[in-house]
Design an enzyme around this catalytic site. Structure first.
Site, mmCIF file in Angstrom:
data_model
loop_
_atom_site.group_PDB
_atom_site.id
_atom_site.type_symbol
_atom_site.label_atom_id
_atom_site.label_comp_id
_atom_site.label_asym_id
_atom_site.label_seq_id
_atom_site.Cartn_x
_atom_site.Cartn_y
_atom_site.Cartn_z
ATOM 1 N N GLY A 1 -10.222 2.043 2.153
ATOM 2 C CA GLY A 1 -9.145 1.931 1.155
ATOM 3 C C GLY A 1 -7.834 1.642 1.863
ATOM 4 N N GLY B 1 -4.231 -0.085 0.398
ATOM 5 C CA GLY B 1 -3.442 0.563 -0.635
ATOM 6 C C GLY B 1 -2.103 1.071 -0.117
ATOM 7 N N GLN B 2 -1.448 1.890 -0.951
ATOM 8 C CA GLN B 2 -0.093 2.348 -0.622
ATOM 9 C C GLN B 2 -0.058 3.118 0.696
ATOM 10 O OE1 GLN B 2 1.726 5.356 -3.114
ATOM 11 N NE2 GLN B 2 3.781 4.822 -2.450
ATOM 12 N N ASP C 1 -11.558 -2.348 3.036
ATOM 13 C CA ASP C 1 -11.249 -2.244 1.605
ATOM 14 C C ASP C 1 -12.256 -3.103 0.853
ATOM 15 O OD1 ASP C 1 -9.709 -2.174 -0.985
ATOM 16 O OD2 ASP C 1 -8.216 -1.199 0.298
ATOM 17 N N TYR D 1 -8.367 12.957 -12.766
ATOM 18 C CA TYR D 1 -7.989 12.820 -11.352
ATOM 19 C C TYR D 1 -7.858 14.209 -10.710
ATOM 20 C CZ TYR D 1 -4.760 11.595 -7.461
ATOM 21 O OH TYR D 1 -4.135 11.434 -6.247
ATOM 22 N N LYS E 1 -10.062 15.946 -7.765
ATOM 23 C CA LYS E 1 -9.473 16.425 -6.499
ATOM 24 C C LYS E 1 -9.809 17.898 -6.276
ATOM 25 C CE LYS E 1 -7.399 12.717 -4.929
ATOM 26 N NZ LYS E 1 -7.889 12.048 -3.730
HETATM 27 P P1 NAD Z 1 -4.038 3.067 -3.680
HETATM 28 O O1 NAD Z 1 -4.576 2.929 -5.055
HETATM 29 O O2 NAD Z 1 -2.732 2.442 -3.357
HETATM 30 O O3 NAD Z 1 -5.112 2.527 -2.633
HETATM 31 C C1 NAD Z 1 -6.476 2.790 -2.745
HETATM 32 C C2 NAD Z 1 -7.228 1.657 -2.067
HETATM 33 O O4 NAD Z 1 -8.623 1.939 -2.198
HETATM 34 C C3 NAD Z 1 -6.981 0.277 -2.698
HETATM 35 O O5 NAD Z 1 -6.589 -0.658 -1.714
HETATM 36 C C4 NAD Z 1 -8.321 -0.074 -3.330
HETATM 37 O O6 NAD Z 1 -8.612 -1.473 -3.287
HETATM 38 C C5 NAD Z 1 -9.289 0.725 -2.469
HETATM 39 N N1 NAD Z 1 -10.540 0.999 -3.154
HETATM 40 C C6 NAD Z 1 -10.747 1.272 -4.464
HETATM 41 N N2 NAD Z 1 -12.040 1.433 -4.713
HETATM 42 C C7 NAD Z 1 -12.683 1.268 -3.540
HETATM 43 C C8 NAD Z 1 -14.040 1.314 -3.154
HETATM 44 N N3 NAD Z 1 -15.027 1.525 -4.034
HETATM 45 N N4 NAD Z 1 -14.353 1.117 -1.848
HETATM 46 C C9 NAD Z 1 -13.370 0.859 -0.934
HETATM 47 N N5 NAD Z 1 -12.066 0.784 -1.253
HETATM 48 C C10 NAD Z 1 -11.726 0.996 -2.535
HETATM 49 O O7 NAD Z 1 -4.012 4.622 -3.356
HETATM 50 P P2 NAD Z 1 -3.078 5.395 -2.300
HETATM 51 O O8 NAD Z 1 -1.815 5.727 -2.999
HETATM 52 O O9 NAD Z 1 -3.042 4.691 -1.014
HETATM 53 O O10 NAD Z 1 -3.885 6.768 -2.187
HETATM 54 C C11 NAD Z 1 -4.871 6.982 -1.220
HETATM 55 C C12 NAD Z 1 -5.426 8.389 -1.392
HETATM 56 O O11 NAD Z 1 -4.360 9.337 -1.333
HETATM 57 C C13 NAD Z 1 -6.133 8.639 -2.734
HETATM 58 O O12 NAD Z 1 -7.189 9.527 -2.536
HETATM 59 C C14 NAD Z 1 -5.070 9.321 -3.557
HETATM 60 O O13 NAD Z 1 -5.626 10.154 -4.540
HETATM 61 C C15 NAD Z 1 -4.358 10.151 -2.506
HETATM 62 N N6 NAD Z 1 -2.989 10.509 -2.907
HETATM 63 C C16 NAD Z 1 -2.037 9.552 -3.008
HETATM 64 C C17 NAD Z 1 -0.749 9.913 -3.416
HETATM 65 C C18 NAD Z 1 0.347 8.902 -3.536
HETATM 66 O O14 NAD Z 1 1.434 9.261 -4.010
HETATM 67 N N7 NAD Z 1 0.120 7.655 -3.114
HETATM 68 C C19 NAD Z 1 -0.470 11.256 -3.717
HETATM 69 C C20 NAD Z 1 -1.506 12.189 -3.655
HETATM 70 C C21 NAD Z 1 -2.763 11.813 -3.213
HETATM 71 C C1 AKB Z 2 -0.348 10.162 -8.705
HETATM 72 O O1 AKB Z 2 0.747 10.162 -9.309
HETATM 73 O O2 AKB Z 2 -1.454 10.036 -9.252
HETATM 74 C C2 AKB Z 2 -0.313 10.378 -7.215
HETATM 75 C C3 AKB Z 2 -0.502 11.826 -6.904
HETATM 76 C C4 AKB Z 2 0.650 12.737 -6.915
HETATM 77 O O3 AKB Z 2 -1.602 12.245 -6.663
HETATM 78 N N1 AKB Z 2 0.896 9.856 -6.697
#
Ligand code: NAD
Ligand code: AKB
Length: 314
Positions: A11, A14-15, A37, A143, A147
């Site tokens: 993944g 992503g962000q 990805d 979600y 988690k």
């Molecule tokens: P994102 O959605 O920006 O990136 C996720 C990536 O996973 C994407 O590039 C997507 O193409 C890829 N993906 C989706 N399905 C897939 C699959 N089946 N196989 C392989 N890749 C796949 O998410 P993010 O913000 O980078 O978050 C990453 C992790 O961190 C997640 O578990 C999210 O719950 C957790 N998280 C993020 C935040 C936040 O604010 N960004 C906060 C809390 C937790």
């Molecule tokens: C969301 O808003 O879903 C994420 C998180 C806090 O897990 N940024």
């Protein structure tokens, strides 16, 4: 640094992955960090890249063996707002993806796993201020449910099978290098882009919705720190509370006005408001600080200054 580690980030486009891969490559060397990805992106031209669907165990096993992977950072998931639109798919991806990686570690094909949790594990009955590590957790989103279940499974695999899995409960993350992927806290990134482009922003959360947030460089530091620390210091194997700072849309708009005085904000709360209302407003991360020395570097003002600097240059 010299390393025997081979790291797979799933993944990675992503962000978080975009920035994490960059920093891991600076530390471990480009060839020791394999990005992956669902589709190849520009990342594929910057270093080793594999197309992996985390649900496909055959491809997963092949890539792990081919690169002799030692550590996996599992970032593939559906975030809060997107998962509410596709609850069954969100549950399947978030849970099965985790099982597929935990099982690789159980079979000793990999030695260490990073899996992020979220403040979404908390729910409407959780104390909202200074939310402690151990407290009522009754998440009301698919979600958050995924988690919380994931946290329980991480701890279970550690206790039963000695899987070295490490996890952080991220708050909303804000960065300038990558776009957010379907969360409730995404407004806090969009607001900067719209402020610079248009001088105004229509927010999907109401003006006084305070949420815990963190600047991406702090999140990346915490992530790599917990993966590098001695196993004995990781005393919590579900997931650690992690805190940066908290703010509402009004408060961040005021910070942005220090850079763009004419910036205006309006409010049209949508379905994401209900999600935000179920989450804590601030987080107590004493355990992370005590056990492995966590300390954030950025507050709201410092983050805003840095975001503005980079986005204006962009
Ligand atoms: P994102 O959605 O920006 O990136 C996720 C990536 O996973 C994407 O590039 C997507 O193409 C890829 N993906 C989706 N399905 C897939 C699959 N089946 N196989 C392989 N890749 C796949 O998410 P993010 O913000 O980078 O978050 C990453 C992790 O961190 C997640 O578990 C999210 O719950 C957790 N998280 C993020 C935040 C936040 O604010 N960004 C906060 C809390 C937790
Ligand atoms: C969301 O808003 O879903 C994420 C998180 C806090 O897990 N940024």
């Amino acid at each position: 640094m010299y390393t025997t580690e081979k790291i797979l980030v799933i993944g990675s486009s992503g962000q978080i992955g975009t920035e994490l891969v960059h920093t891991l490559r600076q530390q471990y060397g480009v060839d020791n960090v394999i990005a992956s990805d669902l589709k190849a992106t520009t990342q594929a031209s910057e270093g080793p890249f594999e197309v992996i669907d985390v649900m496909n165990t055959t491809v997963l096993n092949d890539v792990v063996k081919k690169h002799k992977i030692t550590q996996v950072y599992l970032l593939a998931a559906l975030l809060s707002a997107t998962a509410e639109k596709m609850p069954k798919f969100g549950w399947d991806l978030n849970m099965q993806g985790l099982f597929n990686i935990l099982d690789l570690a159980k079979e000793k094909l990999i030695q260490r796993v990073y899996w992020p949790s979220s403040i979404a594990v908390f729910g409407p009955n959780t104390p909202k201020q200074n939310t402690p590590q151990f407290t009522v957790m009754e998440p009301s989103t698919v979600y958050g449910i995924s988690k919380q279940a994931g946290e329980r499974w991480c701890e279970y695999y550690f206790n039963k099978y000695q899987v070295d899995v490490r996890s952080l409960r991220y708050p909303g993350l804000i960065g300038w290098q990558s776009a957010p992927g379907g969360g409730t806290t995404d407004y806090a990134v969009h607001i900067f882009h719209e402020a610079i482009k248009n001088g105004s922003y229509n927010c999907f959360l109401s003006e006084n919705t305070t949420l815990p947030m963190m600047y991406m460089p702090d999140a990346i530091k915490a992530t790599i720190d917990i993966m590098q620390v001695d196993a004995a210091k990781v005393k919590i194997r579900s997931s650690y509370n992690l805190s940066g700072f908290s703010f509402s849309p009004t408060e961040i708009a005021n910070e942005i006005r220090k850079h763009i005085p004419q910036f205006s904000i309006s409010y049209s709360p949508d379905s994401r408001q209900q999600i935000a209302d179920s989450w804590p407003q601030s987080i107590n991360d004493n355990e992370a600080r005590l056990h492995w020395g966590w300390k954030p570097n950025y507050d709201l003002t410092e983050m805003t200054n840095d975001m503005m600097l980079h986005l204006k240059n962009k």
